[in-house]
Design an enzyme around this catalytic site. Sequence first.
Site, mmCIF file in Angstrom:
data_model
loop_
_atom_site.group_PDB
_atom_site.id
_atom_site.type_symbol
_atom_site.label_atom_id
_atom_site.label_comp_id
_atom_site.label_asym_id
_atom_site.label_seq_id
_atom_site.Cartn_x
_atom_site.Cartn_y
_atom_site.Cartn_z
ATOM 1 N NE ARG A 121 -4.231 -2.176 1.615
ATOM 2 C CZ ARG A 121 -4.509 -2.872 2.485
ATOM 3 N NH1 ARG A 121 -3.926 -2.929 3.683
ATOM 4 N NH2 ARG A 121 -5.386 -3.780 2.126
ATOM 5 C CD GLU A 124 1.580 -8.460 13.883
ATOM 6 O OE1 GLU A 124 1.044 -8.934 12.882
ATOM 7 O OE2 GLU A 124 2.180 -7.545 14.046
#
Length: 181
Positions: free
Chosen positions: A69, A106
């Site tokens: 992005r 994560e």
Amino acid sequence: MAADTESKLQQVHKHIRAFPDFPKKGIMFRDICPILKDPAALTAVIDLFEDHVRKNHLQVDLIVGLDARGFLFGPLLAQRLDVGFVLVRKKGKLPGNTVTVEYDLEYGKAEAEIQEDAVAPGQTILLIDDLLATGGTLYAACELMKKQQAEVLGCMVVIELKELNGRDKLKPHNVFSLVQY
């Protein structure tokens, strides 16, 4: 001028959609797609980034966008500033010789890379992406710039998720975010 800035920030904010429990339960996903769909909202984002850069950075050589992005906002900003744009991609997506850095997510590890000749030693760069969460991806990009001996002037994002403290991971680099949650 401050009223114009506030108006643009409000326009950006109203074009960010929230999707609860995406991609998994407990996550509030912030969607920038409506910004991209609306020319005035997209222009507001680039105007705000451009204003920040012109006020805070006298010399910028390159805008470096993060996969994927950062590729949406970076080239538009680079064009406005009359500077080049460089890609930081996920490993295996760039041809030629590359420089790679591994970083933690994560849920595991990932690798980011840049073409070896994309950034020259001493060049001043600004990193751009859509979102700052835990800071892992932007941190990896900063590490790539360090390997390239480039000077990171700062990091810019449309959205910052403050409760995840990604900004702390990026110190001593400055972070500029348009919208904070």
